[in-house]
Design a protein around this motif. Structure first.
Motif, PDB file in Angstrom:
ATOM      1  N   GLY A   1     -63.743  34.725 -34.724  1.00 47.28           N
ATOM      2  CA  GLY A   1     -63.931  34.162 -36.059  1.00 47.28           C
ATOM      3  C   GLY A   1     -65.339  33.679 -36.307  1.00 47.28           C
ATOM      4  N   GLN A   2     -66.252  33.971 -35.381  1.00 50.16           N
ATOM      5  CA  GLN A   2     -67.627  33.523 -35.531  1.00 50.16           C
ATOM      6  C   GLN A   2     -68.487  34.642 -36.116  1.00 50.16           C
ATOM      7  N   TYR A   3     -69.452  34.236 -36.956  1.00 51.46           N
ATOM      8  CA  TYR A   3     -70.359  35.263 -37.457  1.00 51.46           C
ATOM      9  C   TYR A   3     -71.412  35.568 -36.395  1.00 51.46           C
TER      10      TYR A   3
ATOM     11  N   VAL B   1     -76.952  28.530 -33.198  1.00 50.06           N
ATOM     12  CA  VAL B   1     -75.751  27.910 -32.655  1.00 50.06           C
ATOM     13  C   VAL B   1     -74.566  28.744 -33.105  1.00 50.06           C
ATOM     14  N   HIS B   2     -73.482  28.651 -32.384  1.00 49.77           N
ATOM     15  CA  HIS B   2     -72.301  29.449 -32.710  1.00 49.77           C
ATOM     16  C   HIS B   2     -71.175  28.532 -33.159  1.00 49.77           C
ATOM     17  N   PRO B   3     -70.403  28.956 -34.146  1.00 49.73           N
ATOM     18  CA  PRO B   3     -69.369  28.089 -34.731  1.00 49.73           C
ATOM     19  C   PRO B   3     -68.083  28.084 -33.917  1.00 49.73           C
ATOM     20  N   PRO B   4     -67.463  26.920 -33.814  1.00 53.26           N
ATOM     21  CA  PRO B   4     -66.144  26.869 -33.172  1.00 53.26           C
ATOM     22  C   PRO B   4     -65.071  27.344 -34.141  1.00 53.26           C
TER      23      PRO B   4
ATOM     24  N   ALA C   1     -70.336  26.801 -38.587  1.00 48.99           N
ATOM     25  CA  ALA C   1     -71.424  26.976 -37.637  1.00 48.99           C
ATOM     26  C   ALA C   1     -72.117  25.654 -37.368  1.00 48.99           C
ATOM     27  N   GLY C   2     -72.176  25.289 -36.096  1.00 46.15           N
ATOM     28  CA  GLY C   2     -73.051  24.205 -35.711  1.00 46.15           C
ATOM     29  C   GLY C   2     -72.555  22.804 -35.961  1.00 46.15           C
TER      30      GLY C   2
END
Length: 984
Positions: free
Chosen positions: A542-544, A463-466, A479-480
């Motif tokens: 800003g997402q890993y 999943v990708h973080p907002p 994340a998630g």
């Protein structure tokens, strides 16, 4: 009477059998044990045992890794010996019980030692190339691994010393990164800014397990904030509007946090009061008035308006230093917060979201973000308006002088009339375990594993973080959140705790409470030596990056070059053609060392024994409920949905002889290496095994003297058995059915002992004493001392010595039966003792069977359940009680020197019940009590009375061979019938 030699000329010494053995009474363990160790290594005993147990049920005790930094101490010795006792006992049960020792090679303890070396050379660690620094850390850890390895081996710890696990091995570092990336791929990782425990000395975040608490004296202050608006408290608002100043009073023991105050917290249901003191009006909690006034040196005040906390909603105050403008000129809102109580202080709490997690959480919904004014070394930013770095007054916030009543904070507040009181306050305060310096709570960007985020732990999916703003240019990489449908990590962990066996059971409550209340896991550190958080963060979103192909390349790079592969990596190559390096931030934070050790189950247990395999047992000190037990639990629950262990044993700490914590400054450190060098490892092991180690235990000269005495008695038991069994062969054995009752009783006692020993060793859901080796050792010692030496051996020494003709080897059936039981006892006791005193057990075994291999290859003794005979046990308990009473009655005659030994005592026993009469008449009480002939008589029955004993010097003469006083001996020195028959 048989014709006998003249007692004047006869010498019967050569006609009796005395135990014959070369086994020495003096142990000399310090000299013998190294030779036994060398023989084990020559035989490769550990691998031989593994081969012998191939295919057997496996028992895995997973070793918690100590830090590789310094000689072992008593805590190490206690822990490792206990583990070894458990592993050896499981092997004795016939199980395949491998033991893979390991070391924690990363982290602050090792890095701190290298920094100390630099400081000695007047160097700053930050001036040293990171690769060089890391190489020195690796070399330092490797050195101490080798030193500690030999010290642990000297304790008699048997394990895979040729192939231990080290967290700094490349394959281990790769496995740790793989575990981290599993959390990333399943959405259980985020980066955010929140207050964490921070060490200004080490300049890094700390885990709870890296913190210890010490009593300190801090400065407590009462501080006035002028209220400028109170819209929901009409009377208060009216007074303020009319120009009468009112002040909210806060109390704190951390004056250094006042420069970053951003609000005041109140309790909804707390009753507050307005009082006039020295012409000014102050608001505080009514039921804290007494302590507040005491701090101000007042005895009474004029109380006025009363109001409930809820009416403070919407109120606004201003910072005492508001005249400086900028940050300090902003209004300070009143905020309702559940952590405000009336336990201490004033019932109003100053809020600094930079330096308190509760403050942070209460302020965040109001849009109040941290300002990050305190830097990594604990000094305020150079551009901070109040207390700038360049000011001569500025100092580290953990320096007591900085916070002192006459320090810069209090002086400035006093100058503006806001400081109402300042004084000393004694309390417990957290310190860094390594530097011993005070820590602070400091808000910094860190990586976290969330405890309360719903996730799909059992079926992970990427999943990708907002993007979530955190203020001051920071971005949360969460994340998630809200993506999972399954339980949270906290829920999974709490469920796993319920499914785990905790020994002792009360330890379950401790870890349950810790997991229930713990915050999100801070897994990042600002250090140089350790496994990096190998992630790429997209600079725009800003997402890993969460790409399995990239993750696979990262893991492969670590397998080839370890953690150093990340710092010197061609990151574009790791990213591949799909991504551009300039689009990503390379994360260089170091993983919390507790994540390293929490991952060991993956690269030790599963890697060696198969995917999905769990350890049967973890065992460490009670401090590991917040350390390794917990980090392992959370890591495994987050990556596998379950605990990495089936059971957990917690032991206490080793204290000095007076029950004090060992400390170099106190000079009360008990060095295990010194004990081994002087007395031998088996003495130290005997102490460990004898303690009630679920609680803290003491060790000192007196305690060790007791262990030495217990060891000596057990050694003498083995010496007697070896001597008494000299020349015994299988042809001499007597079946149990043909044995005298005493021998059958002793087999019954052996079967009882065996059940006690098995209850400690063999896991069972209904066995409350599982792993209580204090019981195991006491039972063994008590049996050897009370049942054997003081009873069975004592009674049968006459039979052993006299019922054989050494010239012909002819012996009675009774003696053969006795030695048959001694053989059973030998085989059982040497096995029972082997896990506790392995060196001595080997010496004993080799003394009797020098060509048969090691005692540690044997399995549990063959003790038959059919030997148990409760009715026989009950009968002999009564006989032994009567024997004790006879011995007690003889004692006055000994003291008066009317008899020299019990053999010279004539005994009359009056019985008062048919049961007593039957029991005592059924045995030869003279033989049992080792006296002259005993007469049993009754003068009517009276069940309300128990036996009565009369003792007097016997008139019978003494046999010249067995020394018994018997009617048939006509004069002292002549032979009794039994001796005459043996020699006929």
């Amino acid at each position: 009477m048989t014709d006998q030699p003249s007692p004047d000329t006869a010498d019967y010494k050569s006609t009796v059998f005395l135990p014959q053995t070369d086994f020495p009474m003096k142990a000399g363990l310090a000299q013998k044990e190294p030779a036994i160790l060398a023989r084990w290594e020559e035989q490769d005993l550990y691998k031989t045992l593994r081969k012998a147990r191939t295919g057997a049920q496996r028992f895995i005790l997973h070793d918690g890794p100590p830090y590789a930094n310094g000689d072992i101490h008593m805590g190490h010795a206690m822990n490792k010996v206990l583990k070894d006792i458990i592993v050896r006992s499981q092997s004795l049960l016939g199980k395949d019980a491998p033991y893979v020792p390991g070391w924690d090679c990363h982290g602050l303890p090792i890095e701190w030692k290298i920094e100390e070396e630099y400081r000695k050379q007047k160097k700053n660690k930050d001036e040293v190339p990171p690769a060089e620094f890391r190489a020195q850390c690796r070399a330092y850890a490797a050195k101490w691994v080798d030193v500690q390895r030999e010290q642990f081996k000297r304790l008699g710890i048997m394990g895979d010393w040729e192939d231990p696990y080290l967290t700094m091995k490349f394959e281990a570092e790769a496995a740790i990164v793989k575990e981290l990336l599993t959390f990333a791929e399943t959405g259980q990782l985020y980066r955010g800014a929140k207050p964490v425990m921070w060490s200004p000395v080490e300049k890094t975040a700390l885990a709870e397990a890296e913190v210890e608490y010490e009593d300190v004296t801090s400065t407590q202050i009462d501080l006035a904030f002028e209220i400028v608006e109170a819209p929901n408290a009409p009377e208060l608002q009216e007074a303020i509007s009319s120009g009468i100043p009112h002040y909210a009073v806060i109390w704190t023991t951390t004056p250094w946090t006042i420069p970053v105050n951003q609000g005041i917290a109140y309790g909804e249901g707390i009753e507050y009061v307005v009082s006039e003191i020295d012409g000014r009006r102050f608001i505080y909690a009514l039921n804290l008035e007494k302590s507040f006034l005491e701090r101000l040196g007042k005895t009474s005040v004029d109380k006025g308006l009363g109001l409930l906390g809820g009416s403070l909603a919407g109120a606004v105050a201003r910072h005492p230093m508001h005249h400086l403008g900028g940050f300090f000129a902003k209004p300070r809102p009143f905020i309702s917060a559940p952590h405000v109580t009336t336990d201490a202080g004033t019932g109003l709490v100053h809020m600094a979201p930079d330096h308190g997690e509760e403050d942070f959480l209460a302020c965040k919904p109001h849009g109040i973000d941290p300002v990050f004014a305190v830097e990594a070394d604990g000094v305020y930013r150079a551009d901070w308006l109040w207390l700038p770095r360049g000011d001569a007054r500025s100092n580290s916030v953990i320096n007591p002088k900085f916070n002192a009543p006459d320090g810069p904070i209090c002086s400035d507040l006093r100058e503006v009339g806001a400081l109402l009181s300042a004084g000393a306050f004694q309390h417990s305060y957290p310190h860094s375990w390594r530097s011993k310096a005070r820590i602070i709570y400091r808000c910094t960007p860190q990586w976290f594993i969330p405890m309360d985020q719903p996730s799909d732990i059992s079926t992970p999916e990427p999943v990708h973080p907002p993007e979530v703003p955190l203020g001051i240019g920071l971005t949360s990489l969460i994340a998630g959140h809200g993506k999972g449908n399954g339980p949270t990590l906290r829920e999974v962990a709490l469920d796993a705790i319920e499914r785990t066996r905790w020994v002792p059971e009360r330890s379950k409550n401790r870890i349950n409470a810790m997991v229930s209340d713990r915050p999100d896991w801070v897994i990042s550190r600002q250090r140089a030596w350790g496994v990096p958080i190998a992630l790429y963060v997209n600079r725009q979103s800003g997402q890993y990056l969460n790409d399995p192909a990239v993750n696979a390349r990262i893991i492969a790079a670590f397998e080839q070059g370890g953690a150093d592969a990340w710092f010197g990596a061609d990151h574009q190559a790791l990213l591949g053609d799909k991504y551009r390096l300039e689009d990503f931030e390379v994360v260089n934070d170091i993983l919390d060392v507790w994540f390293d050790s929490g991952s060991t189950h993956s690269f030790v247990v599963e890697a060696r024994y198969g995917a999905g395999v769990r350890a049967d047992l973890y065992i460490e000190g009670s401090d590991q409920h917040r350390g390794w037990f917990q980090s392992s639990l959370l890591e495994s629950c987050g990556s596998r949905g379950r605990a990495p262990y089936d059971a957990v044993l917690t032991h206490g700490f080793a204290l000095d002889g007076q029950g004090r914590k060992m400390s170099k400054s106190l000079g009360n450190v008990v060095d295990p290496l010194k004990i081994i060098g002087e007395s031998g490892a088996d003495i130290l092991r005997m102490w460990v095994a004898s303690t009630d180690y679920f609680d803290d235990v003491r060790i000192g000269k007196e305690v060790l003297a007791g262990s030495s005495d217990a060891y000596r008695k057990l050694r003498n038991t083995f010496r007697y058995l070896l001597g008494a069994l000299a020349g015994f062969s299988q042809d001499d054995r007597v079946p149990v059915s043909a044995m005298p009752e005493l021998e059958r009783y002793m087999l019954h006692k052996l079967a009882e002992l065996d059940a006690q020993m098995r209850a400690v060793v063999d896991k069972g859901e209904d066995r409350e004493d599982w792993l209580e080796f204090g019981r195991y050792t006491r039972a063994l010692n008590d049996f050897a001392n009370n049942d054997l030496s003081a009873f069975f051996f004592d009674i049968r020494k006459d039979c052993l010595y006299c019922e054989i003709d050494p010239a012909t080897g002819r012996e009675t059936d009774k003696r053969r039966a006795y030695r048959t039981v001694l053989d059973h006892l030998f085989h059982a006791l040497v096995r029972y003792a082997a896990p506790i005193i392995p060196f001595t057990a080997e010496e004993v075994w080799q003394s009797r069977y020098p060509e048969s291999g090691s005692v540690h290859l044997l399995v549990w003794p063959d003790v038959h359940a059919a030997w148990l005979d409760p009715s026989l046990g009950q009968r002999w308990a009564a006989i032994r009680s009567s024997r004790d009473q006879v011995n007690e009655a003889i004692e006055p005659l000994r003291r008066e020197k009317r008899v020299r030994s019990s053999l010279e005592a004539g005994v009359r026993i009056q019985v008062f019940s048919p049961y007593e009469e039957e029991i005592l008449q059924s045995v030869d009480m003279a033989e049992i009590a080792i006296t002259a002939p005993v007469s049993i008589f009754k003068d009517g029955y009276d069940t309300a009375r128990t036996i009565e004993i009369e003792v007097s010097p016997t008139s019978h003469h003494k046999c010249g061979r067995c020394w018994r006083h018997l009617p048939e001996v006509t004069q002292d020195g002549a032979l009794c019938d039994r001796c005459a028959e043996v020699l006929a």
